[in-house]
Design a protein around this motif. Sequence first.
Motif, PDB file in Angstrom:
ATOM      1  N   PHE A  93       0.920  -1.127   0.092  1.00 39.60           N
ATOM      2  CA  PHE A  93      -0.056  -0.063   0.083  1.00 39.60           C
ATOM      3  C   PHE A  93       1.037   1.308  -0.204  1.00 39.60           C
ATOM      4  O   PHE A  93       0.374   2.391  -0.487  1.00 39.60           O
ATOM      5  N   VAL A  94       2.117   1.009   0.749  1.00 39.66           N
ATOM      6  CA  VAL A  94       3.057   2.132   0.551  1.00 39.66           C
ATOM      7  C   VAL A  94       3.165   2.515  -0.766  1.00 39.66           C
ATOM      8  O   VAL A  94       3.312   3.999  -1.405  1.00 39.66           O
ATOM      9  N   GLU A  95       3.538   1.616  -1.619  1.00 38.48           N
ATOM     10  CA  GLU A  95       3.810   1.749  -3.249  1.00 38.48           C
ATOM     11  C   GLU A  95       2.758   2.332  -3.853  1.00 38.48           C
ATOM     12  O   GLU A  95       3.131   3.261  -4.852  1.00 38.48           O
ATOM     13  N   ILE A  96       1.470   1.818  -3.778  1.00 39.41           N
ATOM     14  CA  ILE A  96       0.574   2.077  -4.283  1.00 39.41           C
ATOM     15  C   ILE A  96       0.220   3.752  -4.154  1.00 39.41           C
ATOM     16  O   ILE A  96       0.040   4.628  -4.929  1.00 39.41           O
ATOM     17  N   ASN A  97       0.281   4.105  -2.831  1.00 36.02           N
ATOM     18  CA  ASN A  97      -0.067   5.486  -2.362  1.00 36.02           C
ATOM     19  C   ASN A  97       1.085   6.395  -2.877  1.00 36.02           C
ATOM     20  O   ASN A  97       0.821   7.578  -3.237  1.00 36.02           O
ATOM     21  N   ARG A  98       2.378   5.922  -2.865  1.00 33.26           N
ATOM     22  CA  ARG A  98       3.391   6.848  -3.585  1.00 33.26           C
ATOM     23  C   ARG A  98       3.139   6.994  -5.118  1.00 33.26           C
ATOM     24  O   ARG A  98       3.249   8.195  -5.567  1.00 33.26           O
ATOM     25  N   LYS A  99       2.563   6.081  -5.983  1.00 36.37           N
ATOM     26  CA  LYS A  99       2.069   6.285  -7.293  1.00 36.37           C
ATOM     27  C   LYS A  99       1.015   7.168  -7.526  1.00 36.37           C
ATOM     28  O   LYS A  99       1.006   7.968  -8.243  1.00 36.37           O
ATOM     29  N   ILE A 100      -0.048   7.243  -6.665  1.00 29.46           N
ATOM     30  CA  ILE A 100      -0.983   8.086  -6.579  1.00 29.46           C
ATOM     31  C   ILE A 100      -0.674   9.406  -6.085  1.00 29.46           C
ATOM     32  O   ILE A 100      -1.024  10.260  -7.072  1.00 29.46           O
ATOM     33  N   THR A 101       0.060   9.528  -5.355  1.00 30.17           N
ATOM     34  CA  THR A 101       0.498  11.125  -4.640  1.00 30.17           C
ATOM     35  C   THR A 101       1.032  11.490  -5.956  1.00 30.17           C
ATOM     36  O   THR A 101       1.046  12.742  -6.072  1.00 30.17           O
ATOM     37  N   GLU A 102       2.177  11.017  -6.552  1.00 29.07           N
ATOM     38  CA  GLU A 102       2.924  11.425  -7.606  1.00 29.07           C
ATOM     39  C   GLU A 102       2.000  11.805  -8.781  1.00 29.07           C
ATOM     40  O   GLU A 102       2.201  13.204  -9.296  1.00 29.07           O
ATOM     41  N   LYS A 103       0.949  11.329  -9.016  1.00 29.61           N
ATOM     42  CA  LYS A 103       0.056  11.691 -10.170  1.00 29.61           C
ATOM     43  C   LYS A 103      -0.955  12.909  -9.596  1.00 29.61           C
ATOM     44  O   LYS A 103      -0.832  13.819 -10.249  1.00 29.61           O
ATOM     45  N   LYS A 104      -1.329  12.802  -8.263  1.00 29.17           N
ATOM     46  CA  LYS A 104      -1.778  14.167  -7.616  1.00 29.17           C
ATOM     47  C   LYS A 104      -1.062  15.264  -7.684  1.00 29.17           C
ATOM     48  O   LYS A 104      -1.694  16.254  -7.848  1.00 29.17           O
TER      49      LYS A 104
ATOM     50  N   GLU B 113      -2.633   0.272 -16.276  1.00 34.70           N
ATOM     51  CA  GLU B 113      -3.534   0.888 -17.608  1.00 34.70           C
ATOM     52  C   GLU B 113      -4.788   1.586 -17.162  1.00 34.70           C
ATOM     53  O   GLU B 113      -5.027   2.708 -17.542  1.00 34.70           O
ATOM     54  N   LEU B 114      -5.314   1.140 -16.161  1.00 36.46           N
ATOM     55  CA  LEU B 114      -6.528   1.673 -15.401  1.00 36.46           C
ATOM     56  C   LEU B 114      -5.963   3.318 -14.956  1.00 36.46           C
ATOM     57  O   LEU B 114      -6.634   4.211 -15.081  1.00 36.46           O
ATOM     58  N   LEU B 115      -5.153   3.074 -14.185  1.00 29.42           N
ATOM     59  CA  LEU B 115      -4.397   4.248 -13.513  1.00 29.42           C
ATOM     60  C   LEU B 115      -3.957   5.106 -14.732  1.00 29.42           C
ATOM     61  O   LEU B 115      -4.455   6.426 -14.641  1.00 29.42           O
ATOM     62  N   GLU B 116      -3.523   4.822 -15.860  1.00 28.60           N
ATOM     63  CA  GLU B 116      -2.803   5.700 -16.764  1.00 28.60           C
ATOM     64  C   GLU B 116      -3.926   6.082 -17.604  1.00 28.60           C
ATOM     65  O   GLU B 116      -3.943   7.349 -18.266  1.00 28.60           O
ATOM     66  N   LYS B 117      -4.841   5.155 -17.826  1.00 27.21           N
ATOM     67  CA  LYS B 117      -5.721   5.695 -19.144  1.00 27.21           C
ATOM     68  C   LYS B 117      -7.195   6.117 -18.439  1.00 27.21           C
ATOM     69  O   LYS B 117      -7.909   6.771 -19.101  1.00 27.21           O
ATOM     70  N   ALA B 118      -7.564   5.768 -17.211  1.00 26.46           N
ATOM     71  CA  ALA B 118      -8.709   5.980 -16.966  1.00 26.46           C
ATOM     72  C   ALA B 118      -8.759   6.936 -15.417  1.00 26.46           C
ATOM     73  O   ALA B 118      -9.606   7.354 -14.898  1.00 26.46           O
ATOM     74  N   SER B 119      -7.463   7.229 -14.892  1.00 25.25           N
ATOM     75  CA  SER B 119      -7.143   7.734 -13.654  1.00 25.25           C
ATOM     76  C   SER B 119      -8.025   7.222 -12.549  1.00 25.25           C
ATOM     77  O   SER B 119      -8.557   7.900 -11.791  1.00 25.25           O
ATOM     78  N   VAL B 120      -7.818   5.863 -12.402  1.00 27.15           N
ATOM     79  CA  VAL B 120      -8.750   4.997 -11.385  1.00 27.15           C
ATOM     80  C   VAL B 120      -7.521   4.201 -10.929  1.00 27.15           C
ATOM     81  O   VAL B 120      -6.872   3.419 -11.815  1.00 27.15           O
ATOM     82  N   ALA B 121      -7.459   4.189  -9.490  1.00 24.14           N
ATOM     83  CA  ALA B 121      -6.675   3.283  -8.705  1.00 24.14           C
ATOM     84  C   ALA B 121      -7.410   2.231  -8.295  1.00 24.14           C
ATOM     85  O   ALA B 121      -8.244   2.343  -7.557  1.00 24.14           O
TER      86      ALA B 121
ATOM     87  N   GLY C  90      -1.327  17.261 -10.322  1.00 23.35           N
ATOM     88  CA  GLY C  90      -2.350  17.943 -10.558  1.00 23.35           C
ATOM     89  C   GLY C  90      -3.627  16.906 -11.259  1.00 23.35           C
ATOM     90  O   GLY C  90      -4.715  17.362 -11.537  1.00 23.35           O
ATOM     91  N   GLU C  91      -3.212  15.627 -11.381  1.00 18.18           N
ATOM     92  CA  GLU C  91      -4.252  14.510 -11.838  1.00 18.18           C
ATOM     93  C   GLU C  91      -5.584  14.395 -10.854  1.00 18.18           C
ATOM     94  O   GLU C  91      -4.996  14.226  -9.451  1.00 18.18           O
ATOM     95  N   ASP C  92      -6.463  14.103 -11.152  1.00 22.51           N
ATOM     96  CA  ASP C  92      -7.556  13.850 -10.324  1.00 22.51           C
ATOM     97  C   ASP C  92      -7.678  12.261 -10.410  1.00 22.51           C
ATOM     98  O   ASP C  92      -8.376  11.813 -11.326  1.00 22.51           O
ATOM     99  N   ILE C  93      -7.460  11.523  -9.245  1.00 21.24           N
ATOM    100  CA  ILE C  93      -7.274  10.218  -9.392  1.00 21.24           C
ATOM    101  C   ILE C  93      -8.611   9.741  -8.427  1.00 21.24           C
ATOM    102  O   ILE C  93      -8.730   9.948  -7.290  1.00 21.24           O
ATOM    103  N   ILE C  94      -9.377   8.769  -8.861  1.00 17.91           N
ATOM    104  CA  ILE C  94     -10.359   8.392  -7.934  1.00 17.91           C
ATOM    105  C   ILE C  94      -9.781   6.769  -7.762  1.00 17.91           C
ATOM    106  O   ILE C  94      -9.303   5.778  -8.430  1.00 17.91           O
ATOM    107  N   SER C  95      -9.786   6.786  -6.182  1.00 13.66           N
ATOM    108  CA  SER C  95      -9.038   5.202  -5.501  1.00 13.66           C
ATOM    109  C   SER C  95      -9.915   4.549  -5.076  1.00 13.66           C
ATOM    110  O   SER C  95     -10.582   4.812  -4.103  1.00 13.66           O
ATOM    111  N   PHE C  96      -9.762   3.076  -5.570  1.00 16.08           N
ATOM    112  CA  PHE C  96     -10.524   2.064  -4.994  1.00 16.08           C
ATOM    113  C   PHE C  96      -9.646   1.306  -4.394  1.00 16.08           C
ATOM    114  O   PHE C  96     -10.129   0.227  -4.155  1.00 16.08           O
ATOM    115  N   ALA C  97      -8.279   1.853  -3.927  1.00 15.51           N
ATOM    116  CA  ALA C  97      -7.453   1.195  -3.588  1.00 15.51           C
ATOM    117  C   ALA C  97      -7.253   0.605  -2.080  1.00 15.51           C
ATOM    118  O   ALA C  97      -6.554  -0.262  -1.753  1.00 15.51           O
ATOM    119  N   ILE C  98      -7.716   1.333  -1.321  1.00 18.11           N
ATOM    120  CA  ILE C  98      -7.255   1.323   0.165  1.00 18.11           C
ATOM    121  C   ILE C  98      -8.507   1.167   0.899  1.00 18.11           C
ATOM    122  O   ILE C  98      -9.853   1.623   0.892  1.00 18.11           O
TER     123      ILE C  98
END
Length: 390
Positions: free
Chosen positions: A15-26, A340-348, A29-37
């Motif tokens: 989860f640390v890894e996933i959060n790191r990727k999401i934080t980078e995108k955020k 792919e979902l993160l890059e193409k749909a901005s969904v985690a 300035g990207e709006d990421i919808i997270s179903f990850a945690i």
Amino acid sequence: MKLSQRLDKLPPYLFVEINRKITEKKDRGEDIISFAIGDPDMPTPPHIIDQLCKAARDPANHRYPETAGLPELCLAIARWYHKRFGVTLDPNKEVLPLIGSKEGVGHISFCFIDTGDIALVPAPGYPVYSMSTLLAGGKPYFLPLTEKNDFLPDLESIPKKITDKAKLLWLNYPNNPTGAVADIAFFQKAVHFAKKHNLAICHDAPYTEVAFDGYLAPSLLQVPEAREVGIEFHSLSKTYNMTGWRIGMAVGNTRMIDALFRFKSNLDSGIPKAIQQAAIEALTGPQDSIAEHNTVYQRRRDKLVKALNDIGLRARLPKASFYIWARIPDGYTSVEFTTELLEKASVAVTPGIGYGSAGEGYIRLSLTLPDDRLDEGISRLLKWHRAKQK
Ligand SMILES: Cc1ncc(COP(=O)(O)O)c(C=O)c1O
């Protein structure tokens, strides 16, 4: 400076890894919808917070707590178990409050596992079972949870050379990440298996209260002989939306409870007393919020499972837990699909491989995001799928 070799055994916490990727995108300035945690988005009920604030103002609560927990909390836990599961516990010997159940789940391995010992660990599974086994010098032996077996381990298929060296059997129902449930008959089998092979059972049960369609999840301790061989970990985190306050419990076998107490009393100084008093309020006060939250999760579950099946993933409606475990299309690894979902749909979402190799071919989605974000996430998934079809 030389760090211990023990630490080298650990892969980075998923989860640390996933959060790191999401934080980078955020941060970009990207709006990421997270179903990850899996962390409830709804707040702790107000009567619990009121009690916490009141208790925080009492100077008696500003001093060290006892590692064993307030006797009143142990009693409240015992009474809650009796009311909920019909299980009678001795609050002095069979109950141990924890700094969140993760604390106990991590530390119990050190009470059982010596170098080279084996722990039987479900796969896919909550990573702490295998990580704490590794940290204690032991080896996890993975028990595959497959769709064919309704995500229950086939205990009889474990080779004798493994059961001879195994000391702990980990179970977790309602299950993270698969959302599967187990009935009393399964727990009975597990207890007989543990007795036959001289194993201790750790049943991790933080999701029993997150349940749908009237389903009532059982406790391992409802099996009459269970407390001869096992303990159950439970938590206020998911039941009362209290993940941030860090409070849970272990209940059951007195030797196991005592061992865990001996271990942790050398490392921590207990749970802040104001939080313990808030927990007493949670366990003994009005319980309506549980059903209210479940109604919300159930509505989200129905929408999300339908959408996932519409876009070609195979997902079952879970009876409990707030997780959807979805089979991804052939031709992708779970990390490729997640990327792919993160890059193409901005969904985690979480790749199944993060729960062990048996999780490959799946992703996990959590229902713990506000309704408008869930709806937006679903429409992004549908749009991404439509674009792929063209
Ligand atoms: C299966 C399982 N066990 C234990 C925990 C830890 O919960 P707690 O907040 O009580 O430490 C979690 C949290 O996500 C979990 O999914």
